[in-house]
Motif scaffolding. Structure first.
Motif, PDB file in Angstrom:
ATOM      1  N   MET A   1       0.842  -1.173   0.000  1.00 16.86           N
ATOM      2  CA  MET A   1       0.000   0.000   0.000  1.00 16.86           C
ATOM      3  C   MET A   1       0.889   1.238   0.000  1.00 16.86           C
ATOM      4  SD  MET A   1      -2.803   1.264   2.817  1.00 16.86           S
ATOM      5  CE  MET A   1      -1.618   1.395   4.117  1.00 16.86           C
ATOM      6  N   LEU A   2       0.512   2.212  -0.816  1.00 12.95           N
ATOM      7  CA  LEU A   2       1.236   3.475  -0.922  1.00 12.95           C
ATOM      8  C   LEU A   2       0.231   4.602  -0.716  1.00 12.95           C
ATOM      9  CD1 LEU A   2       4.007   4.750  -1.695  1.00 12.95           C
ATOM     10  CD2 LEU A   2       3.167   4.806  -4.034  1.00 12.95           C
ATOM     11  N   VAL A   3       0.588   5.568   0.114  1.00 10.77           N
ATOM     12  CA  VAL A   3      -0.281   6.711   0.386  1.00 10.77           C
ATOM     13  C   VAL A   3       0.387   7.956  -0.189  1.00 10.77           C
ATOM     14  CG1 VAL A   3      -1.441   8.057   2.166  1.00 10.77           C
ATOM     15  CG2 VAL A   3      -1.101   5.604   2.501  1.00 10.77           C
ATOM     16  N   VAL A   4      -0.307   8.615  -1.114  1.00  9.05           N
ATOM     17  CA  VAL A   4       0.221   9.816  -1.756  1.00  9.05           C
ATOM     18  C   VAL A   4      -0.782  10.952  -1.566  1.00  9.05           C
ATOM     19  CG1 VAL A   4       1.578   8.530  -3.443  1.00  9.05           C
ATOM     20  CG2 VAL A   4      -0.746   9.218  -4.010  1.00  9.05           C
ATOM     21  N   ALA A   5      -0.265  12.179  -1.545  1.00  5.97           N
ATOM     22  CA  ALA A   5      -1.161  13.323  -1.362  1.00  5.97           C
ATOM     23  C   ALA A   5      -0.628  14.532  -2.104  1.00  5.97           C
ATOM     24  CB  ALA A   5      -1.316  13.653   0.118  1.00  5.97           C
ATOM     25  N   ALA A  19      -4.620   9.807  -1.894  1.00  7.14           N
ATOM     26  CA  ALA A  19      -4.989   8.560  -2.569  1.00  7.14           C
ATOM     27  C   ALA A  19      -4.213   7.406  -1.945  1.00  7.14           C
ATOM     28  CB  ALA A  19      -4.693   8.637  -4.057  1.00  7.14           C
ATOM     29  N   ILE A  20      -4.903   6.303  -1.786  1.00  4.91           N
ATOM     30  CA  ILE A  20      -4.276   5.067  -1.339  1.00  4.91           C
ATOM     31  C   ILE A  20      -4.163   4.171  -2.560  1.00  4.91           C
ATOM     32  CG2 ILE A  20      -4.470   3.057   0.174  1.00  4.91           C
ATOM     33  CD1 ILE A  20      -6.307   4.805   1.976  1.00  4.91           C
ATOM     34  N   LEU A  21      -2.933   3.711  -2.830  1.00  2.00           N
ATOM     35  CA  LEU A  21      -2.671   2.871  -3.990  1.00  2.00           C
ATOM     36  C   LEU A  21      -2.338   1.452  -3.536  1.00  2.00           C
ATOM     37  CD1 LEU A  21      -0.286   5.319  -5.886  1.00  2.00           C
ATOM     38  CD2 LEU A  21      -2.764   5.185  -6.058  1.00  2.00           C
ATOM     39  N   ASP A  22      -2.789   0.467  -4.313  1.00  3.91           N
ATOM     40  CA  ASP A  22      -2.442  -0.917  -3.999  1.00  3.91           C
ATOM     41  C   ASP A  22      -1.088  -1.272  -4.620  1.00  3.91           C
ATOM     42  OD1 ASP A  22      -2.912  -1.440  -6.702  1.00  3.91           O
ATOM     43  OD2 ASP A  22      -4.810  -2.472  -6.358  1.00  3.91           O
ATOM     44  N   GLU A  23      -0.694  -2.538  -4.504  1.00  4.71           N
ATOM     45  CA  GLU A  23       0.607  -2.990  -4.994  1.00  4.71           C
ATOM     46  C   GLU A  23       0.763  -2.825  -6.505  1.00  4.71           C
ATOM     47  OE1 GLU A  23      -1.465  -4.874  -3.026  1.00  4.71           O
ATOM     48  OE2 GLU A  23      -0.404  -4.371  -1.190  1.00  4.71           O
ATOM     49  N   ALA A  24      -0.346  -2.764  -7.236  1.00 10.08           N
ATOM     50  CA  ALA A  24      -0.317  -2.581  -8.685  1.00 10.08           C
ATOM     51  C   ALA A  24      -0.457  -1.102  -9.071  1.00 10.08           C
ATOM     52  CB  ALA A  24      -1.425  -3.406  -9.332  1.00 10.08           C
ATOM     53  N   SER A  25      -0.311  -0.213  -8.094  1.00  5.40           N
ATOM     54  CA  SER A  25      -0.443   1.234  -8.271  1.00  5.40           C
ATOM     55  C   SER A  25      -1.838   1.662  -8.723  1.00  5.40           C
ATOM     56  CB  SER A  25       0.612   1.769  -9.258  1.00  5.40           C
ATOM     57  OG  SER A  25       1.893   1.591  -8.709  1.00  5.40           O
ATOM     58  N   GLN A  26      -2.828   0.875  -8.378  1.00  2.00           N
ATOM     59  CA  GLN A  26      -4.219   1.216  -8.658  1.00  2.00           C
ATOM     60  C   GLN A  26      -4.794   1.952  -7.454  1.00  2.00           C
ATOM     61  OE1 GLN A  26      -5.712   0.564 -11.728  1.00  2.00           O
ATOM     62  NE2 GLN A  26      -3.576   0.042 -12.171  1.00  2.00           N
ATOM     63  N   VAL A  27      -5.579   2.978  -7.727  1.00  3.45           N
ATOM     64  CA  VAL A  27      -6.188   3.753  -6.643  1.00  3.45           C
ATOM     65  C   VAL A  27      -7.268   2.917  -5.964  1.00  3.45           C
ATOM     66  CG1 VAL A  27      -7.514   5.815  -6.055  1.00  3.45           C
ATOM     67  CG2 VAL A  27      -5.699   5.943  -7.776  1.00  3.45           C
ATOM     68  N   ASN A  56      -3.628  15.688   7.940  1.00  2.00           N
ATOM     69  CA  ASN A  56      -4.093  14.755   8.981  1.00  2.00           C
ATOM     70  C   ASN A  56      -5.556  14.385   8.791  1.00  2.00           C
ATOM     71  OD1 ASN A  56      -1.564  14.752  10.193  1.00  2.00           O
ATOM     72  ND2 ASN A  56      -2.091  16.335  11.666  1.00  2.00           N
ATOM     73  N   GLN A  57      -6.392  15.360   8.468  1.00  7.71           N
ATOM     74  CA  GLN A  57      -7.814  15.079   8.273  1.00  7.71           C
ATOM     75  C   GLN A  57      -8.046  14.238   7.025  1.00  7.71           C
ATOM     76  OE1 GLN A  57      -9.972  18.807   8.431  1.00  7.71           O
ATOM     77  NE2 GLN A  57      -9.842  18.901  10.658  1.00  7.71           N
ATOM     78  N   ALA A  58      -7.238  14.431   5.988  1.00  6.29           N
ATOM     79  CA  ALA A  58      -7.365  13.618   4.775  1.00  6.29           C
ATOM     80  C   ALA A  58      -7.014  12.164   5.060  1.00  6.29           C
ATOM     81  CB  ALA A  58      -6.490  14.173   3.658  1.00  6.29           C
ATOM     82  N   VAL A  59      -6.015  11.947   5.898  1.00  8.44           N
ATOM     83  CA  VAL A  59      -5.654  10.577   6.303  1.00  8.44           C
ATOM     84  C   VAL A  59      -6.837   9.917   6.994  1.00  8.44           C
ATOM     85  CG1 VAL A  59      -4.231   9.250   7.922  1.00  8.44           C
ATOM     86  CG2 VAL A  59      -3.155  10.925   6.420  1.00  8.44           C
ATOM     87  N   VAL A  60      -7.401  10.589   7.971  1.00 13.49           N
ATOM     88  CA  VAL A  60      -8.534  10.040   8.726  1.00 13.49           C
ATOM     89  C   VAL A  60      -9.739   9.829   7.811  1.00 13.49           C
ATOM     90  CG1 VAL A  60     -10.167  10.501  10.596  1.00 13.49           C
ATOM     91  CG2 VAL A  60      -7.731  10.961  10.923  1.00 13.49           C
ATOM     92  N   SER A  68      -1.051   7.626  10.406  1.00 16.29           N
ATOM     93  CA  SER A  68      -0.475   6.949   9.241  1.00 16.29           C
ATOM     94  C   SER A  68       0.441   7.891   8.474  1.00 16.29           C
ATOM     95  CB  SER A  68      -1.582   6.461   8.308  1.00 16.29           C
ATOM     96  OG  SER A  68      -2.357   5.473   8.936  1.00 16.29           O
ATOM     97  N   LYS A  69       1.515   7.348   7.970  1.00 18.20           N
ATOM     98  CA  LYS A  69       2.486   8.131   7.208  1.00 18.20           C
ATOM     99  C   LYS A  69       2.023   8.291   5.766  1.00 18.20           C
ATOM    100  CE  LYS A  69       6.758   8.010   8.312  1.00 18.20           C
ATOM    101  NZ  LYS A  69       7.255   9.336   8.582  1.00 18.20           N
ATOM    102  N   ILE A  70       2.196   9.499   5.234  1.00 18.41           N
ATOM    103  CA  ILE A  70       1.986   9.762   3.813  1.00 18.41           C
ATOM    104  C   ILE A  70       3.339   9.550   3.145  1.00 18.41           C
ATOM    105  CG2 ILE A  70       1.431  11.521   2.095  1.00 18.41           C
ATOM    106  CD1 ILE A  70      -0.499  12.757   4.174  1.00 18.41           C
ATOM    107  N   HIS A  71       3.386   8.631   2.192  1.00 22.12           N
ATOM    108  CA  HIS A  71       4.654   8.286   1.570  1.00 22.12           C
ATOM    109  C   HIS A  71       5.177   9.386   0.660  1.00 22.12           C
ATOM    110  CE1 HIS A  71       2.799   4.367   2.614  1.00 22.12           C
ATOM    111  NE2 HIS A  71       4.001   4.214   3.147  1.00 22.12           N
ATOM    112  N   ARG A  72       4.294  10.017  -0.090  1.00 22.14           N
ATOM    113  CA  ARG A  72       4.709  11.063  -1.034  1.00 22.14           C
ATOM    114  C   ARG A  72       3.756  12.239  -0.891  1.00 22.14           C
ATOM    115  NH1 ARG A  72       8.579  13.455  -3.665  1.00 22.14           N
ATOM    116  NH2 ARG A  72       8.207  13.893  -5.847  1.00 22.14           N
TER     117      ARG A  72
END
Length: 104
Positions: A1-5, A19-27, A56-60, A68-72
């Protein structure tokens, strides 16, 4: 899982879209939150509060745990037109935010 904002920090409001992305980079899921002004030149303290709160509110809102950490994290910020200002804000956000990498 990848979290980008992406962050649009303007003079009247700050909007973060996550956006939360799966292992295939799909939203898998998205969220969007707007908070107060984020002009880094005219009111840097308020800008930082608005950016952090929106992130922070977008994460929640996405259903992730609050710390949770935002990766990018990519931010377009009013008042950050000069390279030295962008570099300073990139460094500051890297130090104080829950972001693995930051681009301003």
């Amino acid at each position: 899982m990848l979290v980008v904002a992406g962050c649009d920090g303007g003079g009247t409001k700050c909007t973060v879209r996550l956006a939360i992305l799966d292992e295939a980079s799909q939203v898998v899921k998205t969220s969007q939150v707007s908070t107060g002004p984020a002009n880094v030149r005219t009111d840097p303290e308020l800008a930082m509060q608005s950016i952090r709160l929106a992130a922070n509110q977008a994460v929640v809102a996405s259903g992730l745990p609050a710390k949770s950490k935002i990766h990018r994290f990519v931010a377009a910020l009013a008042g950050a037109g000069k390279q030295e200002t962008r570099a300073a804000w990139q460094q500051t956000l890297s130090e104080v935010g829950d972001f693995e990498s930051v681009e301003v």
